[in-house]
Scaffold this motif. Structure first.
Motif, PDB file in Angstrom:
ATOM      1  N   THR A  17      96.140  36.319  68.752  1.00  0.00           N
ATOM      2  CA  THR A  17      94.865  36.298  69.059  1.00  0.00           C
ATOM      3  C   THR A  17      94.000  37.160  68.010  1.00  0.00           C
ATOM      4  O   THR A  17      93.027  36.260  67.834  1.00  0.00           O
ATOM      5  CB  THR A  17      94.851  36.736  70.205  1.00  0.00           C
ATOM      6  OG1 THR A  17      95.166  35.677  71.560  1.00  0.00           O
ATOM      7  CG2 THR A  17      93.167  36.685  70.835  1.00  0.00           C
ATOM      8  N   ALA A  18      94.406  38.082  67.732  1.00  0.00           N
ATOM      9  CA  ALA A  18      93.408  38.849  67.383  1.00  0.00           C
ATOM     10  C   ALA A  18      93.052  38.110  65.719  1.00  0.00           C
ATOM     11  O   ALA A  18      91.854  37.489  64.766  1.00  0.00           O
ATOM     12  CB  ALA A  18      93.301  40.242  66.254  1.00  0.00           C
ATOM     13  N   ASP A  60      90.096  26.323  74.026  1.00  0.00           N
ATOM     14  CA  ASP A  60      88.607  26.796  74.617  1.00  0.00           C
ATOM     15  C   ASP A  60      87.208  26.845  73.529  1.00  0.00           C
ATOM     16  O   ASP A  60      86.195  26.784  74.126  1.00  0.00           O
ATOM     17  CB  ASP A  60      89.414  27.811  75.064  1.00  0.00           C
ATOM     18  CG  ASP A  60      90.384  27.894  75.760  1.00  0.00           C
ATOM     19  OD1 ASP A  60      90.351  27.115  76.370  1.00  0.00           O
ATOM     20  OD2 ASP A  60      90.502  29.130  75.881  1.00  0.00           O
ATOM     21  N   GLN A  61      87.773  26.658  71.777  1.00  0.00           N
ATOM     22  CA  GLN A  61      85.846  26.843  71.471  1.00  0.00           C
ATOM     23  C   GLN A  61      86.017  25.372  70.930  1.00  0.00           C
ATOM     24  O   GLN A  61      85.241  25.571  69.382  1.00  0.00           O
ATOM     25  CB  GLN A  61      86.533  27.530  70.562  1.00  0.00           C
ATOM     26  CG  GLN A  61      86.900  28.819  70.940  1.00  0.00           C
ATOM     27  CD  GLN A  61      86.105  29.734  71.673  1.00  0.00           C
ATOM     28  OE1 GLN A  61      84.462  30.010  71.219  1.00  0.00           O
ATOM     29  NE2 GLN A  61      86.418  30.963  72.251  1.00  0.00           N
ATOM     30  N   VAL A  85      93.879  35.049  65.382  1.00  0.00           N
ATOM     31  CA  VAL A  85      93.767  33.054  64.636  1.00  0.00           C
ATOM     32  C   VAL A  85      92.347  33.053  64.507  1.00  0.00           C
ATOM     33  O   VAL A  85      91.162  32.449  64.359  1.00  0.00           O
ATOM     34  CB  VAL A  85      94.305  33.537  65.946  1.00  0.00           C
ATOM     35  CG1 VAL A  85      93.037  31.494  66.325  1.00  0.00           C
ATOM     36  CG2 VAL A  85      95.554  32.489  65.862  1.00  0.00           C
ATOM     37  N   ASP A  86      91.340  34.828  66.033  1.00  0.00           N
ATOM     38  CA  ASP A  86      90.041  35.039  65.572  1.00  0.00           C
ATOM     39  C   ASP A  86      89.488  35.343  64.457  1.00  0.00           C
ATOM     40  O   ASP A  86      88.451  34.529  63.943  1.00  0.00           O
ATOM     41  CB  ASP A  86      89.605  36.167  66.680  1.00  0.00           C
ATOM     42  CG  ASP A  86      89.563  35.459  68.527  1.00  0.00           C
ATOM     43  OD1 ASP A  86      90.049  34.085  68.687  1.00  0.00           O
ATOM     44  OD2 ASP A  86      89.703  36.205  68.811  1.00  0.00           O
ATOM     45  N   ASP A 121     100.546  38.914  72.110  1.00  0.00           N
ATOM     46  CA  ASP A 121     100.124  37.780  72.390  1.00  0.00           C
ATOM     47  C   ASP A 121      98.640  38.304  71.586  1.00  0.00           C
ATOM     48  O   ASP A 121      97.412  37.780  70.909  1.00  0.00           O
ATOM     49  CB  ASP A 121      99.745  38.206  73.259  1.00  0.00           C
ATOM     50  CG  ASP A 121      98.896  36.821  73.734  1.00  0.00           C
ATOM     51  OD1 ASP A 121      97.469  37.112  74.345  1.00  0.00           O
ATOM     52  OD2 ASP A 121      99.353  35.561  74.313  1.00  0.00           O
ATOM     53  N   ALA A 122      98.261  40.258  72.198  1.00  0.00           N
ATOM     54  CA  ALA A 122      96.782  40.891  71.582  1.00  0.00           C
ATOM     55  C   ALA A 122      96.785  40.303  69.993  1.00  0.00           C
ATOM     56  O   ALA A 122      95.607  39.951  68.832  1.00  0.00           O
ATOM     57  CB  ALA A 122      97.156  41.912  71.482  1.00  0.00           C
ATOM     58  N   GLN A 179     100.554  28.075  70.062  1.00  0.00           N
ATOM     59  CA  GLN A 179     100.486  27.715  70.951  1.00  0.00           C
ATOM     60  C   GLN A 179      98.390  28.081  71.296  1.00  0.00           C
ATOM     61  O   GLN A 179      97.891  27.849  71.477  1.00  0.00           O
ATOM     62  CB  GLN A 179     100.764  28.812  72.378  1.00  0.00           C
ATOM     63  CG  GLN A 179     102.881  28.253  72.653  1.00  0.00           C
ATOM     64  CD  GLN A 179     103.636  29.064  73.707  1.00  0.00           C
ATOM     65  OE1 GLN A 179     103.290  29.940  73.866  1.00  0.00           O
ATOM     66  NE2 GLN A 179     104.359  28.454  73.999  1.00  0.00           N
ATOM     67  N   VAL A 180      98.988  29.773  70.176  1.00  0.00           N
ATOM     68  CA  VAL A 180      97.770  30.528  70.876  1.00  0.00           C
ATOM     69  C   VAL A 180      96.887  29.513  69.951  1.00  0.00           C
ATOM     70  O   VAL A 180      95.290  29.801  70.530  1.00  0.00           O
ATOM     71  CB  VAL A 180      97.316  31.729  69.942  1.00  0.00           C
ATOM     72  CG1 VAL A 180      96.078  32.483  69.785  1.00  0.00           C
ATOM     73  CG2 VAL A 180      97.895  33.258  71.276  1.00  0.00           C
ATOM     74  N   LYS A 198      95.370  27.026  71.685  1.00  0.00           N
ATOM     75  CA  LYS A 198      93.943  27.350  72.706  1.00  0.00           C
ATOM     76  C   LYS A 198      93.207  27.476  72.501  1.00  0.00           C
ATOM     77  O   LYS A 198      91.938  27.120  73.254  1.00  0.00           O
ATOM     78  CB  LYS A 198      95.015  28.384  73.879  1.00  0.00           C
ATOM     79  CG  LYS A 198      94.129  28.726  75.167  1.00  0.00           C
ATOM     80  CD  LYS A 198      94.147  30.252  75.441  1.00  0.00           C
ATOM     81  CE  LYS A 198      94.016  30.357  76.520  1.00  0.00           C
ATOM     82  NZ  LYS A 198      92.601  30.904  76.246  1.00  0.00           N
ATOM     83  N   PHE A 199      92.823  27.829  71.154  1.00  0.00           N
ATOM     84  CA  PHE A 199      91.331  28.032  70.411  1.00  0.00           C
ATOM     85  C   PHE A 199      91.147  27.334  70.661  1.00  0.00           C
ATOM     86  O   PHE A 199      89.885  26.554  71.017  1.00  0.00           O
ATOM     87  CB  PHE A 199      92.054  29.190  69.255  1.00  0.00           C
ATOM     88  CG  PHE A 199      90.537  29.026  69.092  1.00  0.00           C
ATOM     89  CD1 PHE A 199      90.264  30.713  68.705  1.00  0.00           C
ATOM     90  CD2 PHE A 199      89.714  28.794  67.731  1.00  0.00           C
ATOM     91  CE1 PHE A 199      88.640  31.043  68.333  1.00  0.00           C
ATOM     92  CE2 PHE A 199      88.761  29.247  67.521  1.00  0.00           C
ATOM     93  CZ  PHE A 199      88.350  30.466  67.484  1.00  0.00           C
TER      94      PHE A 199
END
Length: 381
Positions: free
Chosen positions: A108-109, A190-191, A111-112, A104-105, A182-183, A186-187
């Motif tokens: 997430t990094a 949320d953004q 995708v960011d 997950d970490a 999924q990530v 979610k992004f």
């Protein structure tokens, strides 16, 4: 042979191979034992979490357990789900399919990082993809440059499936892991302020006098088959203001600027093809008569042979979707010999163009997105 793999029964032998892999590095380890990179499965080193090529590890582990016989060579056995995977799992090691081992970490990094590049691209700010790749890999656990590139392409595929823009240069590549989808979703949820900023930036309009008319003419995209089996049962419903295809079409300023540009392009084309006498007969139909004709510009293929041009303009890339009206489809069928759709893309930066001729139903996958509601029904429907 597979029977040789069954002789590996000491966990310490596999761990010794994993330790050697981590110590030497992937390239040196594979070169030492004569194996290529795994195509499907990786085994995780439980000490460092490093993903290691499963078949090479199995071959080296055999040599550690039976030093008199030496390691197995790549040609001695087949790798994969029926051979190497059960051998390593039987000894308590975690084997993962390539691409599914990102946690997950890490996802997430990634995708960011991707969305920061997308934001810069939307704003027209220069950046170097290689620098983002390098910076991201410093935060990940032993990922290669190629694996990060593939993950960025997977993100492009998720966005493409949602009718959203993706980074030029990261062509959509499917088979993304569920966690990644999924990530990304979610992004997006949320953004939304950032997504609005990207949307607004992609809709910036340059007038034709700021651009040349010598477009890069390319082949149209091909219709791709998309597997929906891995998508969530409930489709993500994004707010209307992030539906880029609809926003581009609704942005009349962008559409009008694209039509102006197309007229300038037609001037150049007619001169180039020796039809300069017909330039004065060009008609901007949508400007003079409105949008009801089913096309925007009346030009020519030859004297007495009209070219009816419908213009679709976007600041996004080559394979971005667009809306087409029922009227435009009908005219493309009725006037198949004369009808052309000009898809102008990358309009803000450097306009490029592809042309679809004739009946649009023969070129495009068409999906209804709106319905007209009334209280009458025609007989026979």
């Amino acid at each position: 042979m597979a029977s040789d793999l069954s002789r590996i029964d000491r966990r310490a032998s596999v761990q010794a191979a994993l330790d050697e892999f981590v110590s030497l590095g992937r390239a040196a380890f594979l070169a030492k034992y004569g194996f290529g990179k795994s195509r499907d499965f990786l085994v995780l080193d439980p000490t460092t979490g490093t993903p290691c090529d499963s078949k090479a590890i199995a071959g080296a582990a055999f040599g550690h357990q039976f030093p008199d016989e030496g390691p197995l060579e790549a040609a001695d056995f087949s790798g994969g789900e029926a051979t190497v995977v059960p051998t390593l799992e039987r000894l308590g090691f975690q084997v993962v399919r390539i691409g599914e081992d990102w946690n997950d970490a890490e996802v997430t990094a990634t995708v960011d990082s991707y969305f920061e590049m997308l934001r810069l691209e939307a704003l027209g700010h220069p950046f170097r993809k290689t620098e983002f790749n390098e910076a991201l890999r410093a935060r990940l656990r032993g990922r290669s440059k190629a694996s990060v590139e593939l993950k960025f392409q997977n993100i492009s595929a998720v966005l493409w499936a949602l009718e959203l823009p993706f980074i030029n240069g990261y062509k959509p590549r499917g088979n993304s892991q569920l966690l990644l989808r999924q990530v990304v979703q979610k992004f997006l949820s949320d953004q939304q302020s950032l997504i609005r900023q990207i949307a607004d930036a992609f809709e910036e309009v340059r007038t034709p006098d700021q651009q040349g008319f010598h477009a890069r003419v390319v082949d149209p995209p091909s219709v791709q088959m998309v597997d929906r089996s891995g998508e969530a049962a409930t489709k993500l419903r994004l707010p209307r203001h992030v539906d880029f295809a609809a926003r581009d079409e609704a942005n009349r300023r962008l559409g009008r600027a694209g039509e102006q540009w197309a007229i300038g392009y037609e001037h150049i084309r007619l001169h180039r093809e020796g039809l300069e006498d017909l330039v004065q007969s060009l008609k901007w139909v949508s400007e003079d008569l409105g949008d009801g004709a089913g096309y925007d510009i009346e030009s020519f293929d030859a004297p007495g042979a009209p070219r009816l041009i419908e213009v679709k303009t976007t600041n996004r890339g080559h394979a971005s979707s667009f809306s087409i009206s029922r009227n435009e489809l009908e005219v493309s069928r009725e006037r198949e010999d004369a009808y052309c759709l000009y898809r102008i893309f990358n309009f803000r930066e450097q306009p490029s163009l592809y042309v679809l001729r004739g009946d649009m139903t023969k070129h495009l996958h068409l999906q209804p997105i709106d319905f007209r509601a009334s209280f009458k029904r025609f007989i026979g429907e």
